[in-house]
Design a protein around this motif. Structure first.
Motif, PDB file in Angstrom:
ATOM      1  N   ARG A 167       0.982  -1.132   0.038  1.00 10.00           N
ATOM      2  CA  ARG A 167       0.059  -0.049  -0.200  1.00 10.00           C
ATOM      3  C   ARG A 167       0.975   1.300   0.013  1.00 10.00           C
ATOM      4  O   ARG A 167       0.540   2.278  -0.860  1.00 10.00           O
TER       5      ARG A 167
ATOM      6  N   LEU B 235       2.073   1.737  -3.433  1.00 10.91           N
ATOM      7  CA  LEU B 235       1.112   2.485  -4.257  1.00 10.91           C
ATOM      8  C   LEU B 235       1.093   3.951  -3.742  1.00 10.91           C
ATOM      9  O   LEU B 235       1.126   4.623  -4.758  1.00 10.91           O
ATOM     10  N   TYR B 236       1.096   4.320  -2.679  1.00 10.45           N
ATOM     11  CA  TYR B 236       0.898   5.693  -2.304  1.00 10.45           C
ATOM     12  C   TYR B 236       2.011   6.437  -2.988  1.00 10.45           C
ATOM     13  O   TYR B 236       2.016   7.498  -3.232  1.00 10.45           O
ATOM     14  N   ARG B 237       3.227   5.940  -2.720  1.00 10.43           N
ATOM     15  CA  ARG B 237       4.550   6.491  -3.287  1.00 10.43           C
ATOM     16  C   ARG B 237       4.393   6.991  -4.767  1.00 10.43           C
ATOM     17  O   ARG B 237       4.722   7.628  -5.585  1.00 10.43           O
ATOM     18  N   THR B 238       3.880   5.798  -5.440  1.00 10.01           N
ATOM     19  CA  THR B 238       3.866   5.703  -6.839  1.00 10.01           C
ATOM     20  C   THR B 238       2.823   6.583  -7.256  1.00 10.01           C
ATOM     21  O   THR B 238       3.089   7.340  -8.516  1.00 10.01           O
ATOM     22  N   ILE B 239       1.814   6.976  -6.591  1.00 16.66           N
ATOM     23  CA  ILE B 239       0.577   8.019  -7.159  1.00 16.66           C
ATOM     24  C   ILE B 239       0.982   9.397  -6.464  1.00 16.66           C
ATOM     25  O   ILE B 239       0.189  10.331  -6.659  1.00 16.66           O
ATOM     26  N   GLY B 240       2.225   9.463  -6.027  1.00 11.72           N
ATOM     27  CA  GLY B 240       2.704  10.893  -5.777  1.00 11.72           C
ATOM     28  C   GLY B 240       2.918  11.374  -4.222  1.00 11.72           C
ATOM     29  O   GLY B 240       3.071  12.507  -3.892  1.00 11.72           O
ATOM     30  N   MET B 241       2.665  10.316  -3.303  1.00 15.59           N
ATOM     31  CA  MET B 241       2.871  10.616  -2.144  1.00 15.59           C
ATOM     32  C   MET B 241       4.442  10.547  -1.871  1.00 15.59           C
ATOM     33  O   MET B 241       5.166   9.827  -2.089  1.00 15.59           O
TER      34      MET B 241
ATOM     35  N   PRO C 144       9.656   2.733  -3.863  1.00 16.56           N
ATOM     36  CA  PRO C 144       8.037   2.614  -4.176  1.00 16.56           C
ATOM     37  C   PRO C 144       7.928   1.282  -4.906  1.00 16.56           C
ATOM     38  O   PRO C 144       7.122   0.566  -4.732  1.00 16.56           O
ATOM     39  N   ILE C 145       8.968   0.958  -5.858  1.00 16.31           N
ATOM     40  CA  ILE C 145       8.566  -0.136  -6.815  1.00 16.31           C
ATOM     41  C   ILE C 145       8.940  -1.460  -6.181  1.00 16.31           C
ATOM     42  O   ILE C 145       8.184  -2.429  -6.017  1.00 16.31           O
TER      43      ILE C 145
ATOM     44  N   PHE D 294       6.172  -1.895  -3.878  1.00 11.85           N
ATOM     45  CA  PHE D 294       4.838  -2.289  -4.994  1.00 11.85           C
ATOM     46  C   PHE D 294       4.960  -3.891  -4.993  1.00 11.85           C
ATOM     47  O   PHE D 294       3.913  -4.521  -5.039  1.00 11.85           O
ATOM     48  N   ARG D 295       6.072  -4.367  -5.383  1.00  9.84           N
ATOM     49  CA  ARG D 295       6.192  -5.750  -5.588  1.00  9.84           C
ATOM     50  C   ARG D 295       6.723  -6.565  -4.513  1.00  9.84           C
ATOM     51  O   ARG D 295       7.193  -7.672  -4.534  1.00  9.84           O
TER      52      ARG D 295
END
Lengths: 876, 224
Positions: free
Chosen positions: A294, A297-303, A391-392, A395-396
């Motif tokens: 999660r 995901l937050y980091r990926t969408i700009g957090m 982030p990546i 994410f995985r």
């Protein structure tokens, strides 16, 4: 904080109930640990302080004495003084029976500070109204009732007064020797003659102003009070000065800081913080790992990292707000419940001990602060992990083994045991934390068990008492008082009554000199050298203080700080005991003539004296600084300044609490002869030397089957016949040792159980996390043929491996610590004799194994009960 | 005009004792305002390429310029801001935050900048993506296609330079996949944005203005 972050923090917090419950529980447990220990510590300190304050008769920060009216009025205006009470001493009452009653004018502040406020009735308003203790009223022949009429008699400025008074209120007192009767300022206004100030001329106390004060801050209090005394025109140092104005800090309220206590407090705080860390770190680490995708995901969408940090800190804050108050409340209740058991161990050293703990903000503030600090320290790393993971990667993220494994062939294939074993290393740090917290539980319990078992009941009891019973005046069991005056002697009728009881054996009365026996003094080579130092025409030397106060003696001291109470001719009066042969037989003769019978006969013939040397309780050897004489050395006895005897030292004995006064207390000898010498003479010789010999103690043994009867009889006798006595029995001395043992078991057990609980909570959390994060893996294994039963078995085995690991680690640690740290601690305490045991640690083992079995079974039933397809769907 | 330029781009991973060369000296350009498909077999480097372009990870070697900005020189914090303002991501799997409503999910990137949405633009996106009436629904109340449309809306809301879609239709059936791909293409056209779409699906690739084919971390010259 960003509104969206707040919303997100709030909703994700609400969505993870189980995780939050465990995290809040971990924080609450840490708060409970701190609050219970802080409550016990603060409560024990408060109780000891209150007891000491009550024994001293004041809970003020300090007091000023011998002031005149102007000085008192100036004192009231000082800005750093928060409260100043008024006390105008009048006199001791002459018509009180078997109880000393001090009659004073007080205001309410002073009455409050000196424990004299009425528990029943009201404060005195009219000039003929008084408040007194129940015992004082009885001593004046009335019953403690509001409105009771009494007559008080006293002499002031050479004039005798006999005044009828009315009781407006009364309070209960535990001090049967002395209490205060007081009236208000209306009395002062009605009898101005009594309060004429003549102290500077004739030392008359009536007319002087005393004041107990409470200050805004106790920093540098001694210096400030002494400075104020000088500002008021007084002299705080010179007791002989006409303007002597003592400014005394109440050391019961403001004890000097003790470095040892501070070190132990810091060590315990660090230990508990470590326990909390083990618990909270693991819980949050698991929570972060569960949510790592999660965060990715937050980091990926700009957090940004700081957004994630804020989000997590916000949740930590909420969990703390939930867990800390609950923990503090339960911790306070736990500590409060435990406190009386802990205070039991002090009951013998501090007579009439009062157990008191109030829900002080200090307890909650200290515990909350330590908990917050622990939470903050424990969550830094998991938060940092969530913030800093790329982030990546997040994410995985799939939890993998943190260690390296080499490929190898297995002879047994994929057995459940092997599968379970290989799962242990998935997160080595987390596994280590579980093992450490569970093992620490065993180790701490075992350490506490060893220390408790090492409490040497007989050693402790034999230090306190050499016979089955010892009866003394109440003052002897009061460590603020002690036997120091002839009037505190044991009555002959009381001794006769005791001796007449069936089963009494080897009863011996023991004589002791007092502060009233200053006509008999002693000289020996050690003090002769001290007395040879320069002195003025009145005989006062630079190593000597002469006191004008009636309640203390002039003193002389040597280079080691050993103090001698001086008699009229400025020679030591020593602590001198007169005893029968039976009592001497019980003493620990170590040097010179060690046959008690021969020694007694020689002493009876005037051939010499037995010298007692206080023992170091740790190794039972002489304290070197108190060992002031040699065998064969002559001790000269003077009476009224004239040499009357020369007594060679025939023998030396190691002396304990019983030989000095009674039990742990030796307040009397410290006020009379001070540090020495301790001289033991046959009763006959003692009676020859002293004009008015008095008995301070009656020691005796009892036939075994009559001991309980004697306890009952003495309790009744003290209550109904002679209220001035108290007693110590070998049984009660043993009871105090048992109480100490119980306390160590209780406190050690409590800490051990909290560590154990932390370990179990970690285990529960680990098992639940395993189920949730490996749902897909489990479902896959089931889809290829593993049954639910086999899955449960695998999880149980994993859990049992932890328990087994903790047991091995715990037992090994317990043995290592037992023979190192614990043995070291035991050897520093005189009342302990090292006794090794592994029983407490062994007793924990079945509990651990049962818990390790139950937790995965229950967790699987709760969190993994859907079909394989459903599990695959949820996990996917 | 090129919006993405990669020169000798390398991205190596270590897996145990082995080094995986996800991108191995790759050179490419992507034109602004176009729909470019990235195709290739599993392990060819499609996802890694999108991650590097999106600033999710830094290249091991080589240069990557997005909108003229050299990503290798940016700090972690600068990359976060870069992603938030200039990149829109659409992933294969459900990437909505389950605790937030559709509207809240879409507004996350703006909220992180304390920025207010362009209401007309927001309305336009909702209308265009057929999400009207779903603003206050939570993700678990949506179908797979609706979730992906919400994810597309989130990618569009900041009016980014480029939208990176990584197998964005991979979890959908054939018809839904086509619909979402069409929608993405039309969004790009409608909102004048650039789309880089990694996919296995040749039919979707046929919708693209340009195709980049990857094999073993390098561009296959014969197809591109």
């Amino acid at each position: 904080m960003n509104k969206m972050l707040k919303t997100l923090a709030g909703r994700s917090f609400a969505a993870s109930r189980m995780r939050n419950l465990i995290a809040a529980l971990a924080i609450a447990l840490t708060a409970l640990l701190f609050a219970s220990v802080t409550t016990m510590t603060v409560g024990a300190m408060q109780s000891m302080n209150l007891t000491m304050q009550m024994q001293k008769g004041s809970r003020s920060d300090g007091d000023f004495r011998n002031m005149n009216r102007e000085q008192f009025e100036q004192l009231q205006a000082v800005d750093w003084i928060r409260e100043a009470g008024l006390r105008m001493p009048v006199s001791f009452l002459e018509n009180a029976k078997r109880h000393n009653v001090e009659f004073d004018v007080l205001d309410e502040v002073q009455a409050e500070l000196t424990f004299c406020m009425p528990q029943y009735g009201s404060v005195p308003e009219a000039a003929d109204e008084v408040v007194a203790s129940d015992q004082a009223i009885r001593a004046l022949g009335a019953e403690p009732e509001i409105g009771a009429q009494i007559v008080i008699a006293f002499t002031v400025h050479g004039k005798a007064y006999e005044l009828p008074m009315k009781v407006s209120g009364y309070y209960e007192t535990s001090n049967s020797q002395l209490s205060v009767m007081w009236t208000g300022t209306a009395f002062r206004d009605a009898y101005p003659d009594i309060f004429r100030y003549t102290y500077d001329r004739d030392g008359e106390m009536a007319g002087t102003y005393y004041s107990d004060i409470m200050v805004k801050s106790a920093d540098g209090l001694k210096e400030r009070m002494e400075e104020l005394s000088r500002t008021l025109g007084g002299n705080p140092d010179d007791m002989k000065a006409a303007n002597y104005l003592p400014a005394v800090v109440n050391r019961m309220t403001n004890p000097a800081p003790d470095a040892g206590v501070i070190v132990i407090t810091v060590l315990f705080a660090a230990l508990f913080m470590f326990c909390g860390y083990l618990l909270i770190y693991n819980v949050f680490d698991i929570a972060v790992m569960q949510e790592i995708r999660r965060y990715g995901l937050y980091r990926t969408i700009g957090m940004g990292g700081r957004h994630v940090r804020k989000l997590l800190n916000c949740q930590v804050l909420w969990l703390s707000a939930l867990g800390i108050p609950i923990g503090l409340l339960f911790g306070y209740v736990t500590g409060r419940t435990a406190l009386p058991y802990i205070m039991e161990i002090f009951a013998d050293e501090y007579h009439t001990l009062l157990v008191s703990v109030t829900p002080s903000p200090l307890i909650f503030a200290a515990a909350a602060l330590l908990t917050v600090l622990t939470v903050w320290v424990s969550t830094r790393k998991p938060v940092k992990k969530a913030v800093e993971i790329p982030p990546i990667e997040a994410f995985r993220y799939v939890e993998k083994s943190t260690g390296r494994r080499s490929a190898r062939k297995s002879a047994f294939g994929a057995s459940l045991a092997r599968l379970a074993w290989s799962n242990l290393g998935r997160n080595k740090r987390r596994s280590a934390f579980i093992l450490i917290s569970l093992a620490l539980c065993m180790i701490l319990l075992n350490c506490a068990g060893i220390i408790a078992d090492s409490v040497d009941v007989e050693k402790q009891a034999s230090w306190m008492i050499r016979t089955d019973f010892a009866v003394v005046n109440l003052v002897s069991t009061n460590n603020m008082e002690g036997f120091k005056r002839r009037e505190e002697a044991l009555k002959k009728e009381t001794i006769a009554d005791i001796a007449a009881q069936p089963g009494v054996r080897e009863g011996t009365a023991i004589y002791k000199n007092t502060m009233d026996d200053t006509d008999v003094t002693y000289s020996f080579s050690h003090v002769e050298a001290l007395l040879a130092e320069p002195h003025d025409e009145s005989g006062i030397g630079s190593n000597m203080i002469e006191t004008p106060e009636a309640d203390s003696l002039s003193i002389l001291w040597d280079e080691n700080g050993i103090v001698f109470g001086l008699g009229e001719d400025k020679r030591p009066i020593c602590n001198v005991y007169g005893m029968e042969e039976a009592a001497l037989t019980r003493m620990d003769l170590r040097e010179g003539e060690c046959d008690a019978h021969t020694l007694y006969q020689k002493m009876e013939n005037g051939e010499g004296v037995l010298v007692g040397v206080p023992l170091n309780r740790n190794d039972m050897t002489y304290y070197e600084v108190f060992d002031l004489t040699e065998i064969g050395e002559t001790i000269s006895v003077y009476k009224d300044g004239q040499l009357i005897k020369e007594l060679p030292v025939l023998a030396k004995a190691g002396i304990n609490g019983d030989d000095e006064e009674i039990g742990f207390t030796c307040a009397g000898p410290l006020r009379v002869g001070h540090d020495g010498l301790f001289l033991y003479l046959p009763a006959g010789v003692y009676q020859e030397i002293y004009d008015d010999p008095v008995i301070y103690k009656y020691s005796f043994n009892m036939e075994e089957d009559k001991r309980a009867d004697m306890e009952t009889w003495l309790a009744d006798y003290m209550e109904n016949v002679d209220v001035s006595i108290d007693y110590l029995s070998a049984q009660s001395a043993r009871e105090s040792a048992f109480a100490m043992r119980r306390m160590i078991r209780f406190v050690g057990g409590l800490i051990g159980v909290i560590f154990g609980f932390a370990g179990v909570l970690n285990l529960v959390n680990m098992v639940i996390t395993t189920i949730l994060t490996r749902r897909h893996e489990f479902a896959t294994m089931q889809s290829i043929g593993m049954t639910q039963r086999q899955l449960t078995k695998m999880m149980v085995l994993e859990s049992l491996y932890y328990a087994a690991g903790a047991c091995i680690l715990g037992m090994t640690g317990a043995v290592i610590l037992a023979f190192t740290l614990v043995r070291g601690i035991v050897q520093t305490q005189w009342f302990l004799s090292f006794r090794f045991t592994l029983l407490p640690a062994a007793a924990v083992m079945p509990v651990l194994f049962v818990t390790a079995f139950i937790v995965p079974v229950a967790a699987l039933r709760t969190f993994y009960h859907d079909s394989i397809v459903e599990q695959l769907r949820i996990a996917g | 005009m090129d919006i993405v330029t990669a020169r000798q781009l390398k991205k190596y991973y270590r897996e145990g004792k082995h080094v995986v060369k996800a991108l191995d000296g790759l050179d490419l350009t992507v034109q602004r305002g176009k729909f470019t498909a990235v195709i290739g077999n599993s392990g060819s480097g499609k996802t890694t390429l999108l991650h590097v372009i999106g600033g999710l990870c830094k290249p091991t070697e080589g240069e990557i310029l997005v909108g003229g900005m050299a990503l290798s020189a940016l700090t972690e914090e600068e990359l976060t801001v870069f992603r938030r303002r200039r990149i829109g991501f659409v992933f294969q799997e459900d990437s909505l935050v389950p605790e937030l409503t559709v509207l809240e999910n879409i507004l996350i990137p703006l909220a992180m900048d304390d920025a207010r949405p362009d209401e007309r633009f927001l309305k336009g996106i909702f209308s265009f993506l057929g999400l009207e009436g779903k603003e206050n629904a939570f993700p678990d109340m949506l179908s797979g296609g609706q979730k992906q449309r919400a994810a597309i809306a989130r990618a569009l809301i900041t009016k980014p330079d480029i939208i990176l879609a990584d197998e964005a239709t991979g979890s959908l059936d054939g018809k839904n996949a086509q619909n979402v791909a069409q929608l993405l293409k039309r969004s790009v056209d409608c909102f004048h944005q650039t789309l880089l779409f990694a996919t296995h699906n040749r039919e979707i690739a046929q919708l693209a203005d340009a195709v980049i084919c990857l094999r073993d971390g390098q561009v296959c010259p014969e197809i591109s």
